[in-house]
Scaffold this motif. Structure first.
Motif, PDB file in Angstrom:
ATOM      1  N   GLY B 132      -9.309   3.080  25.047  1.00 39.32           N
ATOM      2  CA  GLY B 132      -8.475   3.063  23.857  1.00 39.32           C
ATOM      3  C   GLY B 132      -9.106   2.309  22.716  1.00 39.32           C
ATOM      4  O   GLY B 132     -10.025   1.515  22.905  1.00 39.32           O
ATOM      5  N   SER B 133      -8.653   2.571  21.510  1.00 38.41           N
ATOM      6  CA  SER B 133      -9.129   1.842  20.346  1.00 38.41           C
ATOM      7  C   SER B 133      -8.038   1.876  19.291  1.00 38.41           C
ATOM      8  O   SER B 133      -7.168   2.738  19.310  1.00 38.41           O
ATOM      9  CB  SER B 133     -10.419   2.465  19.811  1.00 38.41           C
ATOM     10  N   VAL B 134      -8.087   0.916  18.393  1.00 44.18           N
ATOM     11  CA  VAL B 134      -7.063   0.852  17.347  1.00 44.18           C
ATOM     12  C   VAL B 134      -7.721   0.604  15.998  1.00 44.18           C
ATOM     13  O   VAL B 134      -8.848   0.122  15.920  1.00 44.18           O
ATOM     14  CB  VAL B 134      -6.036  -0.279  17.621  1.00 44.18           C
ATOM     15  N   GLY B 135      -7.000   0.961  14.925  1.00 44.66           N
ATOM     16  CA  GLY B 135      -7.561   0.748  13.603  1.00 44.66           C
ATOM     17  C   GLY B 135      -6.683   1.326  12.512  1.00 44.66           C
ATOM     18  O   GLY B 135      -5.453   1.262  12.614  1.00 44.66           O
ATOM     19  N   HIS B 136      -7.330   1.889  11.508  1.00 41.31           N
ATOM     20  CA  HIS B 136      -6.620   2.409  10.334  1.00 41.31           C
ATOM     21  C   HIS B 136      -7.113   3.799   9.979  1.00 41.31           C
ATOM     22  O   HIS B 136      -8.238   4.173  10.293  1.00 41.31           O
ATOM     23  CB  HIS B 136      -6.797   1.457   9.143  1.00 41.31           C
ATOM     24  N   TRP B 137      -6.265   4.536   9.282  1.00 39.57           N
ATOM     25  CA  TRP B 137      -6.547   5.929   8.945  1.00 39.57           C
ATOM     26  C   TRP B 137      -5.988   6.191   7.547  1.00 39.57           C
ATOM     27  O   TRP B 137      -4.813   5.952   7.299  1.00 39.57           O
ATOM     28  CB  TRP B 137      -5.874   6.813   9.992  1.00 39.57           C
ATOM     29  N   GLN B 138      -6.856   6.664   6.647  1.00 40.21           N
ATOM     30  CA  GLN B 138      -6.413   7.028   5.307  1.00 40.21           C
ATOM     31  C   GLN B 138      -6.607   8.535   5.115  1.00 40.21           C
ATOM     32  O   GLN B 138      -7.639   9.074   5.509  1.00 40.21           O
ATOM     33  CB  GLN B 138      -7.203   6.292   4.219  1.00 40.21           C
ATOM     34  N   GLU B 139      -5.622   9.180   4.516  1.00 41.08           N
ATOM     35  CA  GLU B 139      -5.724  10.624   4.251  1.00 41.08           C
ATOM     36  C   GLU B 139      -5.235  10.902   2.832  1.00 41.08           C
ATOM     37  O   GLU B 139      -4.207  10.365   2.409  1.00 41.08           O
ATOM     38  CB  GLU B 139      -4.882  11.399   5.265  1.00 41.08           C
ATOM     39  N   ASP B 144      -7.279  16.031  -9.062  1.00 43.08           N
ATOM     40  CA  ASP B 144      -7.897  15.855 -10.379  1.00 43.08           C
ATOM     41  C   ASP B 144      -7.481  14.555 -11.053  1.00 43.08           C
ATOM     42  O   ASP B 144      -7.750  14.350 -12.226  1.00 43.08           O
ATOM     43  CB  ASP B 144      -7.594  17.038 -11.314  1.00 43.08           C
ATOM     44  N   GLY B 145      -6.792  13.683 -10.335  1.00 44.11           N
ATOM     45  CA  GLY B 145      -6.445  12.373 -10.892  1.00 44.11           C
ATOM     46  C   GLY B 145      -6.948  11.307  -9.936  1.00 44.11           C
ATOM     47  O   GLY B 145      -8.122  11.321  -9.537  1.00 44.11           O
ATOM     48  N   TYR B 146      -6.044  10.423  -9.524  1.00 44.55           N
ATOM     49  CA  TYR B 146      -6.440   9.371  -8.594  1.00 44.55           C
ATOM     50  C   TYR B 146      -6.401   9.834  -7.146  1.00 44.55           C
ATOM     51  O   TYR B 146      -6.757   9.088  -6.240  1.00 44.55           O
ATOM     52  CB  TYR B 146      -5.530   8.149  -8.771  1.00 44.55           C
ATOM     53  N   GLY B 147      -5.956  11.072  -6.926  1.00 40.40           N
ATOM     54  CA  GLY B 147      -5.818  11.596  -5.567  1.00 40.40           C
ATOM     55  C   GLY B 147      -4.380  11.488  -5.101  1.00 40.40           C
ATOM     56  O   GLY B 147      -3.672  10.547  -5.451  1.00 40.40           O
ATOM     57  N   GLU B 148      -3.952  12.482  -4.328  1.00 42.96           N
ATOM     58  CA  GLU B 148      -2.595  12.471  -3.771  1.00 42.96           C
ATOM     59  C   GLU B 148      -2.659  11.800  -2.398  1.00 42.96           C
ATOM     60  O   GLU B 148      -3.318  12.313  -1.483  1.00 42.96           O
ATOM     61  CB  GLU B 148      -2.085  13.909  -3.636  1.00 42.96           C
ATOM     62  N   VAL B 149      -1.990  10.679  -2.267  1.00 40.63           N
ATOM     63  CA  VAL B 149      -2.025   9.953  -0.989  1.00 40.63           C
ATOM     64  C   VAL B 149      -1.151  10.681   0.027  1.00 40.63           C
ATOM     65  O   VAL B 149       0.028  10.926  -0.223  1.00 40.63           O
ATOM     66  CB  VAL B 149      -1.503   8.511  -1.161  1.00 40.63           C
ATOM     67  N   ILE B 150      -1.738  11.053   1.164  1.00 36.65           N
ATOM     68  CA  ILE B 150      -0.935  11.610   2.258  1.00 36.65           C
ATOM     69  C   ILE B 150      -0.436  10.471   3.130  1.00 36.65           C
ATOM     70  O   ILE B 150       0.728  10.449   3.517  1.00 36.65           O
ATOM     71  CB  ILE B 150      -1.761  12.602   3.127  1.00 36.65           C
ATOM     72  N   GLY B 151      -1.286   9.524   3.410  1.00 39.38           N
ATOM     73  CA  GLY B 151      -0.826   8.383   4.190  1.00 39.38           C
ATOM     74  C   GLY B 151      -1.870   7.296   4.345  1.00 39.38           C
ATOM     75  O   GLY B 151      -3.072   7.574   4.395  1.00 39.38           O
TER      76      GLY B 151
END
Lengths: 187, 196
Positions: B132-139, B144-151
């Protein structure tokens, strides 16, 4: 000797209780982490200088002299402080960031969306040092697994306030060649 | 026993504990300084299929969001990094590159023909059988701007031993290749939230 032993035992118990209380207090603080957090990326200066170091190199060789990123508040979502950001030194590089306590996550794009950056920082040190360290991944879309530009280590330092506004930065011609993590475009 | 003798005895224990601590710290740091692939555990040996969970990091309870399947393949070494390529066998058209240095793993990838982007950072691969491992995930998606944050998510990735990847990378990326359990996600779907 018995008295000494009792004295040591009493001291040990007290120390254990204090440690337990501190741990519980620490955990409850973590459980209730909520924005706003201080220090943050805007108060005391929104201009930050990022240096990159090649993580695959045994010496962690320096990759760029510095890239400047300017942060602006963008509200709060749950227990995250949100920011938008743009670069003063690499035209067309911008994105979003979030902060939760001393953890900061940044993502963004450059070269009209062909290049992508993700940066993670830990430990936002308070003024007057205002520094933080972490990791930086950068890659370009190539229709397959992506062209890795670098998996890097990074260090960020606060440097006062930005001179360009977000609107002025958005009007700059995006840089299509080069990548923020390895390209120094400032003379 | 006199107080002085007790004090000397305790001091000796304290000194011994300190020497052992310094030895351990030195050992750990020298191992880090000389980190070189191959690393074990890694993402392929023992099973190359992993389940990546997302938990909403903005939520005070870190609510569970989704689980996706990822398949890894060795892609050589670069300095002190072990490189991998990866693709998903649960979200069609999602693929990327990963890099490991000791117990640090970094992933980047794209989906929706490059319009969506992911970065995942993991620490501490627990060796088999738990793996197992743990951490962070950005999507996020390009807008065309700052980006649409999914999560901005917390992540947990566990090896799925004995479960080979449901398809090869070529099949996973083949537009004409469909399974009942591998539907074509809509162009507006995102790996972090997509449930077939």
């Amino acid at each position: 000797m018995r008295k000494t032993k009792q004295y040591v035992q009493t001291k040990c118990r007290t120390l254990l209780k204090v440690s337990l209380a501190a741990s519980v207090l620490g955990l409850s603080t973590l459980s209730y982490a909520a924005a706003p957090y201080l220090p943050d990326f805007v108060k005391d200066g929104n201009r930050w200088s990022f240096k990159a170091y090649d993580d695959a190199s045994p010496d962690h060789t320096t990759l760029v002299a510095a890239q400047v990123i300017c942060f602006e508040y963008a509200g709060i979502s749950g227990n995250h402080q949100l920011y938008t950001w743009y670069s003063e030194t690499f035209p067309g590089w911008s994105g979003n960031a979030v902060q939760e306590g001393d953890q900061i996550f940044i993502h963004g794009d450059y070269a009209n969306g062909a290049g992508h950056s993700s940066i993670q920082l830990d430990t936002l040190v308070a003024p007057t040092i205002n520094g933080s360290a972490g990791t930086w991944q950068e890659w370009r879309h190539d229709g397959a697994n992506g062209q890795t530009v670098n998996f890097a280590k990074t260090r960020a330092l606060r440097e006062g306030d930005c001179t360009l506004t977000a609107r002025e930065a958005a009007n700059l011609t995006p840089l299509l060649d080069g990548d923020p993590v390895i390209t120094n475009v400032v003379p | 026993m006199s107080k002085q003798l007790l004090c000397v005895k305790n001091y000796s224990k304290f000194l011994a504990a300190n020497i052992i601590s310094v030895f351990i710290v030195t050992l750990v740091f020298s191992a880090v300084l000389h980190a070189q692939p191959p690393y074990s555990a890694d993402l392929v040996q023992g099973g190359n299929r992993w389940l990546l969970d997302a938990y909403d990091d903005t939520d005070v309870n870190h609510a569970y969001v989704n689980t996706v399947g990822l398949c890894f393949a060795y892609a050589g070494t670069q300095g002190s990094h072990q490189r991998y390529t990866w693709y998903s066998d649960t979200f069609k058209g999602w693929q990327g590159t990963a890099s490991q240095e000791g117990d640090q793993i970094f992933l980047h990838g794209v989906y929706a023909n490059g319009k969506g982007r992911d970065a995942v950072q993991l620490r501490i691969i627990i060796n088999t059988p738990r793996s197992g491992s743990v951490g962070h995930w950005q999507e996020w998606r390009d807008n065309d701007g700052y980006g649409e944050v999914i999560g901005f998510a917390n992540a947990r990735m566990i090896r799925d031993p004995g479960q080979p990847c449901a398809m090869t990378e070529a099949e996973a990326l083949d537009e004409g290749f469909f399974f009942p359990f591998f539907p074509q996600p809509a162009t507006t779907d995102n790996p972090m939230t997509y449930k077939p």
